[in-house]
Design a protein around this motif. Structure first.
Motif, PDB file in Angstrom:
ATOM      1  N   GLU A 123       0.826  -1.203   0.000  1.00 23.24           N
ATOM      2  CA  GLU A 123       0.000   0.000   0.000  1.00 23.24           C
ATOM      3  C   GLU A 123       0.859   1.251   0.000  1.00 23.24           C
ATOM      4  OE1 GLU A 123      -2.535  -0.152   3.359  1.00 23.24           O
ATOM      5  OE2 GLU A 123      -3.879  -1.661   2.529  1.00 23.24           O
ATOM      6  N   GLU A 124       0.275   2.329  -0.522  1.00 18.61           N
ATOM      7  CA  GLU A 124       0.955   3.620  -0.512  1.00 18.61           C
ATOM      8  C   GLU A 124       0.752   4.381   0.795  1.00 18.61           C
ATOM      9  OE1 GLU A 124      -1.652   2.680  -2.223  1.00 18.61           O
ATOM     10  OE2 GLU A 124      -2.998   4.317  -2.782  1.00 18.61           O
ATOM     11  N   LYS A 125      -0.046   3.857   1.691  1.00 25.89           N
ATOM     12  CA  LYS A 125      -0.387   4.529   2.950  1.00 25.89           C
ATOM     13  C   LYS A 125       0.860   4.935   3.740  1.00 25.89           C
ATOM     14  CE  LYS A 125      -2.045   3.300   7.535  1.00 25.89           C
ATOM     15  NZ  LYS A 125      -2.404   2.151   8.383  1.00 25.89           N
ATOM     16  N   ILE A 126       0.862   6.181   4.204  1.00 31.43           N
ATOM     17  CA  ILE A 126       1.970   6.698   5.013  1.00 31.43           C
ATOM     18  C   ILE A 126       1.790   6.222   6.453  1.00 31.43           C
ATOM     19  CG2 ILE A 126       3.221   8.746   5.776  1.00 31.43           C
ATOM     20  CD1 ILE A 126       3.323   8.328   2.776  1.00 31.43           C
ATOM     21  N   ASN A 127       2.745   5.436   6.948  1.00 32.81           N
ATOM     22  CA  ASN A 127       2.657   4.933   8.319  1.00 32.81           C
ATOM     23  C   ASN A 127       3.195   5.927   9.342  1.00 32.81           C
ATOM     24  OD1 ASN A 127       1.564   2.553   7.384  1.00 32.81           O
ATOM     25  ND2 ASN A 127       3.482   1.406   7.473  1.00 32.81           N
ATOM     26  N   LYS A 128       4.313   6.569   9.030  1.00 31.05           N
ATOM     27  CA  LYS A 128       4.934   7.506   9.970  1.00 31.05           C
ATOM     28  C   LYS A 128       5.625   8.629   9.202  1.00 31.05           C
ATOM     29  CE  LYS A 128       4.102   5.355  13.914  1.00 31.05           C
ATOM     30  NZ  LYS A 128       3.315   5.952  15.009  1.00 31.05           N
ATOM     31  N   ILE A 129       5.682   9.788   9.853  1.00 36.65           N
ATOM     32  CA  ILE A 129       6.443  10.934   9.351  1.00 36.65           C
ATOM     33  C   ILE A 129       7.322  11.446  10.489  1.00 36.65           C
ATOM     34  CG2 ILE A 129       6.313  13.311   8.516  1.00 36.65           C
ATOM     35  CD1 ILE A 129       3.668  12.635   7.210  1.00 36.65           C
ATOM     36  N   LYS A 130       8.579  11.726  10.180  1.00 42.80           N
ATOM     37  CA  LYS A 130       9.486  12.308  11.168  1.00 42.80           C
ATOM     38  C   LYS A 130      10.256  13.457  10.531  1.00 42.80           C
ATOM     39  CE  LYS A 130       8.667   9.594  14.663  1.00 42.80           C
ATOM     40  NZ  LYS A 130       8.087  10.095  15.914  1.00 42.80           N
ATOM     41  N   TRP A 131      10.284  14.584  11.245  1.00 40.59           N
ATOM     42  CA  TRP A 131      11.019  15.748  10.762  1.00 40.59           C
ATOM     43  C   TRP A 131      12.504  15.595  11.069  1.00 40.59           C
ATOM     44  CZ3 TRP A 131       8.950  19.778   7.998  1.00 40.59           C
ATOM     45  CH2 TRP A 131       7.558  19.873   7.965  1.00 40.59           C
ATOM     46  N   CYS A 132      13.338  16.059  10.161  1.00 44.26           N
ATOM     47  CA  CYS A 132      14.777  16.095  10.380  1.00 44.26           C
ATOM     48  C   CYS A 132      15.223  17.551  10.562  1.00 44.26           C
ATOM     49  CB  CYS A 132      15.507  15.457   9.195  1.00 44.26           C
ATOM     50  SG  CYS A 132      15.022  13.744   8.866  1.00 44.26           S
ATOM     51  N   GLN A 133      16.491  17.726  10.862  1.00 46.23           N
ATOM     52  CA  GLN A 133      17.024  19.064  11.089  1.00 46.23           C
ATOM     53  C   GLN A 133      16.957  19.886   9.802  1.00 46.23           C
ATOM     54  OE1 GLN A 133      18.255  20.360  14.113  1.00 46.23           O
ATOM     55  NE2 GLN A 133      18.215  22.261  12.966  1.00 46.23           N
ATOM     56  N   SER A 134      16.379  21.095   9.889  1.00 47.21           N
ATOM     57  CA  SER A 134      16.305  21.958   8.717  1.00 47.21           C
ATOM     58  C   SER A 134      17.653  22.645   8.504  1.00 47.21           C
ATOM     59  CB  SER A 134      15.200  23.003   8.884  1.00 47.21           C
ATOM     60  OG  SER A 134      15.441  23.788  10.037  1.00 47.21           O
ATOM     61  N   ALA A 135      17.905  23.038   7.255  1.00 41.78           N
ATOM     62  CA  ALA A 135      19.172  23.688   6.927  1.00 41.78           C
ATOM     63  C   ALA A 135      18.990  24.590   5.716  1.00 41.78           C
ATOM     64  CB  ALA A 135      20.252  22.637   6.643  1.00 41.78           C
ATOM     65  N   ASN A 136      19.586  25.785   5.772  1.00 40.93           N
ATOM     66  CA  ASN A 136      19.574  26.735   4.657  1.00 40.93           C
ATOM     67  C   ASN A 136      18.165  27.041   4.159  1.00 40.93           C
ATOM     68  OD1 ASN A 136      22.414  26.756   4.687  1.00 40.93           O
ATOM     69  ND2 ASN A 136      22.489  24.957   3.354  1.00 40.93           N
ATOM     70  N   GLY A 137      17.220  27.131   5.095  1.00 44.59           N
ATOM     71  CA  GLY A 137      15.856  27.470   4.730  1.00 44.59           C
ATOM     72  C   GLY A 137      15.067  26.328   4.129  1.00 44.59           C
ATOM     73  N   ALA A 138      15.644  25.154   4.043  1.00 41.23           N
ATOM     74  CA  ALA A 138      14.960  23.989   3.479  1.00 41.23           C
ATOM     75  C   ALA A 138      14.448  23.097   4.593  1.00 41.23           C
ATOM     76  CB  ALA A 138      15.884  23.203   2.561  1.00 41.23           C
ATOM     77  N   LEU A 139      13.332  22.416   4.340  1.00 37.16           N
ATOM     78  CA  LEU A 139      12.751  21.485   5.295  1.00 37.16           C
ATOM     79  C   LEU A 139      13.098  20.058   4.870  1.00 37.16           C
ATOM     80  CD1 LEU A 139       9.206  23.108   5.616  1.00 37.16           C
ATOM     81  CD2 LEU A 139      11.170  23.447   7.130  1.00 37.16           C
ATOM     82  N   PHE A 140      13.406  19.218   5.846  1.00 32.83           N
ATOM     83  CA  PHE A 140      13.743  17.830   5.573  1.00 32.83           C
ATOM     84  C   PHE A 140      12.853  16.932   6.423  1.00 32.83           C
ATOM     85  CE2 PHE A 140      17.516  20.290   4.648  1.00 32.83           C
ATOM     86  CZ  PHE A 140      17.983  19.743   3.449  1.00 32.83           C
ATOM     87  N   LEU A 141      12.388  15.850   5.845  1.00 27.96           N
ATOM     88  CA  LEU A 141      11.566  14.914   6.613  1.00 27.96           C
ATOM     89  C   LEU A 141      11.648  13.509   6.023  1.00 27.96           C
ATOM     90  CD1 LEU A 141       8.688  14.572   4.813  1.00 27.96           C
ATOM     91  CD2 LEU A 141       8.339  16.845   5.735  1.00 27.96           C
ATOM     92  N   LEU A 142      11.372  12.545   6.897  1.00 33.86           N
ATOM     93  CA  LEU A 142      11.319  11.135   6.514  1.00 33.86           C
ATOM     94  C   LEU A 142       9.872  10.689   6.502  1.00 33.86           C
ATOM     95  CD1 LEU A 142      14.187   9.755   8.780  1.00 33.86           C
ATOM     96  CD2 LEU A 142      14.252   9.800   6.287  1.00 33.86           C
TER      97      LEU A 142
END
Length: 522
Positions: A123-142
């Motif tokens: 399935e394409e269903k998203i099970n979990k989302i976790k934010w990572c450290q942002s840098a240079n104005g960009a957002l990062f996430l898993l």
């Protein structure tokens, strides 16, 4: 003067009489809703929210749904304060305005897949989302579905458009007519300053410019309409490392690694390396018939990069120190509650399964959610939980019905406030409960995910009564009403609030009810 002194003395006496460490009960208010359903509107399965997470600042919120999409929201009410909001939060200065978020962007994170080796649909269903450290104005996430983890970068990019070609409109009929009439047929080409070239680069000898150049041709130097667009880009894909469904991902405090957990294994990844992971926990027995429990949730310690905790389907939590060995097959601490003699039933093991664990911000406590209760554990005390909160005890007579319709296997999440004074979790009928977890606190608030959250107030103690007689009477009342809670409200097993998140620095909650995202503040 004397009157003022008397008032101050009275206030001092009142303050002294109040229990130390027991904050006042919060009054929760509705803030906003995204994706609210109208009466009778049918909700598509792919639109149901399946994951929700604040970033570490609380200025961004991410949700994932069963359709594999990730939606990002950003906070808007703090822009007037600028950098002063952080200073206000450190002081005893209340921010009167409630938090406001707005839609930022969304992107398709996962697509449905098919495992041809196992003949299994993924399935394409998203099970979990976790934010990572942002840098240079960009957002990062898993983000992860059952099998594949993806590392996303979301960055603002400025788009500049040419609004004026700076050309004579009478001659702007195309490149041919624009240049043609102004070109001399002289055998020698001229440069713009009147000089001559025998053979200019890229032009034949019969192509030339007149003295002074072409007056109607100018470079497009006017750039206006600067637009900003958010561009999500998948930086890395971490795949083919789990045989079973991924139930957890958690970032390490070192900012470089993260873990992913399935039913039997926990793997350690480096964010920069997607084709290799290390198996650090493996509970798979040599013979699968000997399997007695599975991993249900895992999380890194918030400050100690060498420690993590994982829960099991038997109601236990294991604390692991990665410095002990490469394969953490032995735990450093085990947290489980002793079973009361004579209380065992057919449903005991099922409702004991822990669906979610969360570390407190300081790392001292672990909050766990099983089917019926919330438990708060002190990592320095493994004899039992320091607090137990009954979430929906009135459903105990209905366990047989819940088992038959598979509701007993629902996985409710839990969360703690940033100051560690309160905990929260969801229930059925789109209800969620907030408990005070300090010594002497009796706070237990039941709210409904709607624009009127206080509509269903259930005044029950946050901790269970020790009187068996009282409990048995409560069970009989529940059996008689057959479908109502202790407040007389009918409960609906089809509407459930599984996912919620607490703002890291404020008393603000985000709750997912079906396809709607409700936000509350206190």
């Amino acid at each position: 003067m004397n009157g003022g002194g008397s008032e101050e003395a009275a206030e001092a006496v009142t303050a002294a009489a109040a229990p130390v460490g027991a904050p006042l009960q919060l009054e929760w208010k509705f803030a906003q809703v995204f994706g609210e359903r109208t009466a009778g509107e049918e909700v598509q399965e792919v639109d149901i929210i399946s994951a929700i997470e604040f970033d570490r600042t609380g200025d961004h919120l991410a949700t994932g749904d069963r359709g594999g999409r990730v939606v990002l929201f950003e906070r808007t009410d703090t822009r007037d304060h600028g950098g002063n909001r952080r200073d206000l939060e450190r002081m005893d200065f209340p921010i009167n305005r409630h938090p406001e978020f707005r839609y930022k962007t969304e992107f398709q994170s996962h697509e449905p897949e098919f495992d041809y080796l196992k003949s299994l649909e993924i399935e394409e269903k998203i099970n979990k989302i976790k934010w990572c450290q942002s840098a240079n104005g960009a957002l990062f996430l898993l983000s992860t579905n059952d099998k594949t983890i993806k590392f996303w970068k979301v960055q603002e990019k400025k788009v500049k458009k040419i609004c004026d070609m700076n050309v004579d409109p009478a001659k702007a009929a195309g490149n041919g007519p624009l240049v043609g009439p102004s070109i001399s047929t002289s055998s020698k080409p001229y440069t713009a300053n009147g000089g001559c070239l025998d053979k200019p680069l890229g032009l034949s000898n019969d192509f030339s410019f007149p003295p002074g150049g072409v007056s109607s041709l100018h470079l497009p130097v006017v750039l206006t309409s600067i637009e900003t667009s958010l561009v999500p880009r998948c930086r890395r894909i971490y795949a083919h490392a789990h045989d079973y469904h991924i139930n957890s991902i958690s970032n390490n405090s070192d900012g470089e690694t993260f873990i992913s957990a399935d039913d039997l294994r926990i793997n350690l990844w480096n964010l920069e390396i997607s084709n290799q992971s290390f198996n650090i926990v493996d509970v798979k027995p040599a013979n699968m018939e000997d399997l007695t429990e599975v991993i249900t949730s895992a999380e890194f310690h918030p400050t100690h990069c060498n420690m993590l905790a994982y829960s099991s389907s038997r109601g236990s939590i294991r604390l692991v120190d990665m410095r002990q060995s490469a394969l953490c097959d032995s735990h450093s601490k085990l947290f489980e509650e002793q079973e009361v003699p004579g209380s065992r039933s057919f449903f005991t093991e099922i409702i004991a399964s822990i669906s979610d664990i969360k570390f407190a911000k300081d790392g001292r406590y672990i909050l766990s959610r099983d089917y019926m209760t919330l438990k708060l554990w002190d990592i320095n005390m493994d004899s039992g939980p320091v607090s137990t909160f009954q979430v929906h005890e009135y459903l105990r007579p209905k366990l047989c019905d819940l088992y038959e319709n598979d509701s007993i296997f629902d996985k409710f999440e839990c969360c703690l406030s940033g100051d560690g004074l309160r905990v929260a979790t969801g229930s059925y009928s789109n209800l969620f409960r907030v408990f005070g977890c300090t010594d002497g606190s009796t706070e237990a608030t039941t709210l409904e995910a709607s624009k009127n959250p206080m509509r269903r107030q259930v005044q029950t103690p946050s901790r269970p009564s020790r009187s068996l007689g009282t409990l048995s009477r409560g069970f009989r009342r529940g059996a008689d009403t057959s479908g109502a809670d202790t407040n007389g409200n009918a409960f609906d097993f089809t509407t459930k609030l599984l996912h919620l998140a607490w703002h890291p620095t404020e008393n603000s909650l985000a709750c997912a009810a079906s396809n709607s995202l409700y936000m509350y503040y206190a």
